[in-house]
Write a protein that holds these residues in place. Structure first.
Motif, short mmCIF file in Angstrom:
data_model
loop_
_atom_site.label_atom_id
_atom_site.label_comp_id
_atom_site.label_asym_id
_atom_site.label_seq_id
_atom_site.Cartn_x
_atom_site.Cartn_y
_atom_site.Cartn_z
N GLN A 1 0.83 -1.20 0.00
CA GLN A 1 0.00 0.00 0.00
C GLN A 1 0.87 1.24 0.00
N ALA A 2 0.26 2.35 -0.45
CA ALA A 2 0.98 3.62 -0.43
C ALA A 2 1.29 4.05 1.01
N ALA A 3 0.43 3.65 1.96
CA ALA A 3 0.64 4.01 3.36
C ALA A 3 1.92 3.39 3.92
N ASP A 4 2.38 2.29 3.32
CA ASP A 4 3.61 1.66 3.80
C ASP A 4 4.82 2.57 3.60
N GLU A 5 4.78 3.39 2.58
CA GLU A 5 5.91 4.27 2.31
C GLU A 5 6.03 5.40 3.32
N GLU A 6 5.01 5.56 4.16
CA GLU A 6 5.06 6.60 5.19
C GLU A 6 5.70 6.11 6.48
N LEU A 7 6.08 4.83 6.52
CA LEU A 7 6.76 4.31 7.70
C LEU A 7 8.10 5.02 7.88
N SER A 8 8.46 5.25 9.13
CA SER A 8 9.71 5.96 9.41
C SER A 8 10.93 5.15 8.99
N THR A 9 10.80 3.83 8.91
CA THR A 9 11.93 2.98 8.53
C THR A 9 11.93 2.64 7.04
N TYR A 10 10.99 3.19 6.29
CA TYR A 10 10.86 2.79 4.89
C TYR A 10 12.00 3.34 4.03
N HIS A 11 12.32 4.62 4.21
CA HIS A 11 13.37 5.23 3.40
C HIS A 11 14.71 5.27 4.12
N GLY A 12 14.67 5.36 5.45
CA GLY A 12 15.90 5.28 6.22
C GLY A 12 16.82 6.45 5.99
N GLU A 13 17.99 6.34 6.61
CA GLU A 13 19.00 7.39 6.49
C GLU A 13 20.20 6.85 5.72
N GLY A 14 19.97 6.49 4.49
CA GLY A 14 21.06 5.99 3.67
C GLY A 14 21.50 7.03 2.66
N ARG A 15 22.12 6.55 1.60
CA ARG A 15 22.59 7.45 0.57
C ARG A 15 21.55 7.62 -0.53
N SER A 16 20.35 7.13 -0.29
CA SER A 16 19.30 7.21 -1.30
C SER A 16 18.84 8.65 -1.46
N ASN A 17 18.72 9.06 -2.70
CA ASN A 17 18.22 10.39 -3.04
C ASN A 17 16.88 10.22 -3.72
N ARG A 18 15.81 10.46 -2.98
CA ARG A 18 14.46 10.19 -3.49
C ARG A 18 14.09 11.14 -4.62
N SER A 19 14.72 12.30 -4.69
CA SER A 19 14.40 13.28 -5.74
C SER A 19 15.18 13.06 -7.02
N ALA A 20 16.19 12.19 -6.98
CA ALA A 20 17.01 11.96 -8.16
C ALA A 20 16.22 11.20 -9.21
N PRO A 21 16.34 11.56 -10.48
CA PRO A 21 15.59 10.87 -11.54
C PRO A 21 16.13 9.45 -11.73
N PRO A 22 15.24 8.47 -11.96
CA PRO A 22 15.70 7.09 -12.15
C PRO A 22 16.46 6.94 -13.45
N SER A 23 17.43 6.05 -13.45
CA SER A 23 18.23 5.81 -14.65
C SER A 23 17.43 4.99 -15.65
N ALA A 24 17.87 5.02 -16.90
CA ALA A 24 17.20 4.26 -17.95
C ALA A 24 17.28 2.77 -17.68
N PHE A 25 18.40 2.33 -17.11
CA PHE A 25 18.55 0.92 -16.78
C PHE A 25 17.56 0.49 -15.70
N LYS A 26 17.36 1.37 -14.72
CA LYS A 26 16.41 1.09 -13.65
C LYS A 26 14.99 0.98 -14.19
N LYS A 27 14.60 1.90 -15.08
CA LYS A 27 13.27 1.84 -15.69
C LYS A 27 13.09 0.55 -16.48
N PHE A 28 14.13 0.16 -17.18
CA PHE A 28 14.06 -1.06 -17.99
C PHE A 28 13.80 -2.28 -17.12
N VAL A 29 14.53 -2.37 -16.01
CA VAL A 29 14.40 -3.52 -15.13
C VAL A 29 13.05 -3.54 -14.43
N GLU A 30 12.55 -2.37 -14.00
CA GLU A 30 11.29 -2.30 -13.25
C GLU A 30 10.10 -2.71 -14.10
#
Length: 779
Positions: free
Chosen positions: A105-134
């Motif tokens: 569910q979309a509500a799962d993404e609101e969990l405090s542990t869902y995105h965490g404090e990693g090196r992930s940049n949620r605003s960065a555009p996905p790569s073409a390779f990532k779109k292909f795989v998804e």
């Protein structure tokens, strides 16, 4: 000054504790590494340069993989502080949409542990390779199969580690007792193994405090022995730190030296535990323990063994025990057995953990997971897996008779596992850290090429015992994939056949049936909609409880879900219908325990009460909505204050009975209450000591009278009794389905369903309150 010292003390404390859990297997590798290296044709190369070359390979392998790859690099690739193969997979599931879990569910993404404090940049555009795989479902399925195969290799190492560790430690008896028969050594090892697995159900909380001192003393012992051998036998061994000796090693040995790499890699077995058990400690504490104690002690020991073997090559098959001074032999032998038991215990617990994670992702048959509050944190016990591991360990130990063949099997399992880890790590670098495809490929090649060289050498040993992990992993992967395939098909059938809300709304507030006092908890895998189980029940028995709660226990691809974010409550239809939905969200590392303060029934009731109050305060959906939006109920500071909680420790009342201080009176007749008490006493005597919790509406003023009436009705229903309704499904493939599908569903999946735990056991549902509804599925 205190603020600076406290974290340091905490890091040092965690570093001390990590010795007994993280480094046991890695620390016992010196028992069998040189023996495995020189078990083949390499034993014909009895030169000092060959010995020094073997040590140089060990040193640089230990430095490259254990120190650089895992301790320096991989400990930074974590999922909310968690490590392991499923930590990498869950990162990809959340950030790259690889997840095949149902009920997301979309509500799962609101969990405090869902995105965490990693090196992930949620605003960065996905790569073409990532779109292909998804966009490719087959790629997602292939990735899941790779992860399951890697998890199977970890399970296989849970079989091989106790066998090779304990057998290699017991072999030391033959050094002093020359006439000791080989069969007696195997028998002693089997007795130790049986004791290890038989005592698993008791937990290790009483002796866990001894684990770290045992491993530390073992490391100090082998370091001292290594330093002694360097000084006493051959101080020139220090020259072998130069990589030039690796060149000379392969120049002199050729293909035989390449094949021996399968023995070299045994020096890093157990390294994967450093990453897998990261969640129990911190990256800093693990780095401190490894860099300042484990690494130097192992280097000294391997160097000392090389110095001894260079002057006593005939003892290479027992080089570790032969190199021990006579005055230290028996203390070291005792410490070796204790250290291998500690290492085996840690690996068995890690195997339980990986099986639990597979089960959480819907890829393992239903099992009973035992975790007691007094046990060590994160320790669990799975009865079925424990006995399977014991039988396989004994079979491997008796069948092999020697650590060389077990080492060959261990090498293949280990290198396959770390190669898959490298592949997933490269995807994380590209998809989550948003590095370029070129940089991700460079990371893969940097580690992957060396790992492929070791892996190719290991596969040369398949005829000499290396086939064992391949067979075991293939069987385990097949079982997990069949369970995942059948469960997913069943879920899709439920989604397709769920009851339309229009039909529910046309029935009126009584749903066209007799509404009797009580609460009915209907367990379903659906996070939205009405399951067909409900309509099937009403068709055969047109009466149901006044309050209906559709309960969905699901997994979110995060390691842990905070307790105050676990319950998601919503309403189905108008308020007069008294239909609610409760979604209980768990992470893949969450261990199901009873509520610390309330049992499941009371936790659900209090969560619904919180939702009713939040809704009355304007935070929820409005009356008349078809399927109101869900609300996280435990974030409110007022949670648990709607009711007054009282306890009674005696057996006189059941958990659903009501005291005179609560609102209303019990709707159960005296005859029914007596019958229930008799049943509990005869069938479930353990309930006699169960803590009883009773609820009463607080006297605090409730501004919304309608909400107060609904709360009173909820308490009255709770007082009348709680029933658990689950589906008892009979699953068959359609006759028109393909042959392969009918084979998987009708034969293999049905066999697994009949021979695994029932849903009521997995969900810890009391048998006295259980109602099973038969359902036929034609997939």
């Amino acid at each position: 000054m205190v603020e600076i010292e406290t974290p340091r003390k905490h890091v040092l404390l965690l570093a001390y504790q990590s010795f007994g859990i993280v480094f046991g297997d890695l620390s016992t590798s010196p028992l069998y590494v040189y023996k495995s290296i020189f078990s083949g044709r390499l034993r014909h190369y009895q030169t000092e340069d060959t010995i020094f070359g073997a040590f140089s390979l060990i040193f640089w392998t230990l430095t490259f993989f254990s120190l650089f790859k895992y301790v320096v690099f991989m400990l930074s690739v974590d999922d909310n502080g968690e490590g392991g193969i499923f930590a990498l997979y869950s990162l990809l599931c959340r950030h790259a949409k690889f997840c095949l879990l149902p009920n997301q569910q979309a509500a799962d993404e609101e969990l405090s542990t869902y995105h965490g404090e990693g090196r992930s940049n949620r605003s960065a555009p996905p790569s073409a390779f990532k779109k292909f795989v998804e966009r490719r479902k087959k790629v997602k399925t292939a990735l899941l199969l790779v992860v399951l195969f890697c998890a199977s290799m970890v399970i296989t190492m849970g079989v091989l580690t106790p066998a090779i560790s304990i057998l290699s430690s017991v072999e030391g008896l033959q050094v002093q007792a020359k006439n000791l028969h080989r069969g007696m050594v195997v028998l002693i090892a089997c007795i130790v193994l049986i004791g290890l697995f038989v005592l698993q159900y008791r937990g290790t909380h009483r002796v866990a405090f001894m684990f770290a001192p045992i491993v530390i003393m073992w490391l100090l012992f082998i370091a001292i022995i290594g330093a002694y051998n360097i000084v006493h036998w051959n101080t020139r061994v220090r020259q072998a730190f130069s990589p030039y000796y690796i060149y000379k090693f392969f120049r002199d040995t050729g293909k035989d030296g390449w094949i021996s790499l399968g023995g070299i890699l045994l020096c890093i077995t157990g390294t994967e535990v450093i990453y897998a058990e990261l969640g129990q400690f911190t990256a800093s504490s693990v780095r401190v323990a490894f860099s300042f104690v484990v690494y130097p002690c192992l280097v000294l020991q391997y160097m000392g063994q090389a110095a001894f073997i260079s002057k006593n090559f005939s003892t290479v098959s027992m080089s570790f025990y032969s190199s021990i001074p006579d005055s230290l032999f028996w203390p070291v032998l005792v410490m070796a057995i204790l250290a291998t038991i500690v290492a085996s215990q840690a690996v068995v617990c890690a195997t339980f953990s990986i099986v639990k994670q597979c089960h959480a992702y819907g890829c393992f048959p239903r099992i009973k997971i035992v975790h007691k509050p007094k046990w060590v944190d994160r320790q669990m016990y799975i009865p079925e897996i424990n006995w399977i591991l014991m039988v396989l360990c004994l079979a491997v130990t008796i069948g092999s008779h020697d650590t060389n063949s077990i080492g060959n099997a261990y090498g293949i399992a280990f290198m396959t596992m770390i190669f898959v880890t490298t592949c997933l790590m490269s995807l994380v670098v590209n998809f989550i850290w948003h590095k370029s495809v070129g940089f991700s490929l460079l990371c893969f090649l940097f580690f992957g090429i060396i790992e492929l060289i070791f892996l190719s050498s290991s596969f040369m040993r398949i005829p000499k015992g290396g086939w064992v992990p391949l067979v075991l992993s293939a069987v385990s992967t097949f079982i997990m994939f069949v369970w995942h395939y059948g469960s997913r098909k069943k879920y899709l059938y439920d989604v397709h056949n769920k009851v339309p809300m229009k039909w529910i709304l046309t029935l009126g507030s009584d749903l066209g049936i007799v509404r009797v006092p009580g609460i009915g908890l209907i367990y379903t895998e659906l996070a939205s909609g009405i399951p067909a189980t409900f309509s099937h029940f009403l068709t055969n028995l047109p009466a149901f409880y006044k309050v209906v709660v559709f309960v969905c226990v699901k997994i979110v691809p995060v390691p842990y879900v905070p307790q105050n974010e676990r319950y998601l409550i919503g309403r189905i239809g108008p308020k007069s219908y008294h239909l609610y939905r409760c979604i209980i969200r768990n992470g893949y590392n969450d261990v199901q325990e009873k509520e610390s303060e309330y049992d499941v029934e009371n936790a659900l009731v209090m969560s619904i009460a919180e939702f009713i109050q939040l809704e009355a305060e304007g935070c929820g959906s409005v009356d008349g909505s078809v399927d109101g939006r869900m609300a996280v109920v435990r974030t409110s500071e007022k949670f648990g204050k709607r009711f007054i909680i009282s306890e009674s420790d005696g057996y006189g009342e059941s958990s659903s009975s009501r005291s005179p201080t609560t609102v209303g009176c019990s709707s159960r007749s005296a005859a029914l209450q007596k019958l229930k008490s008799m049943y509990e006493e005869q069938e479930t005597p353990q309930l006699k000591h169960r803590r009883r919790i009773q609820l009463k509406l607080s006297d605090a003023k409730c501004k919304d009278l309608q909400a107060k009436d609904e709360l009173l009705e909820l308490l009255e229903a709770k007082d009348a009794g709680v029933a658990y309704v689950i589906g008892h499904s009979h699953i068959k493939a359609k006759w028109s389905a393909a042959f392969l599908k009918r084979l998987l569903i009708n034969i293999f999946y049905s066999f697994l369903r009949k021979n695994c735990r029932s849903p009521s056991v997995s969900l810890d549902i009391p048998h006295i309150s259980l109602i099973e509804v038969g359902m036929n599925y034609y997939l």
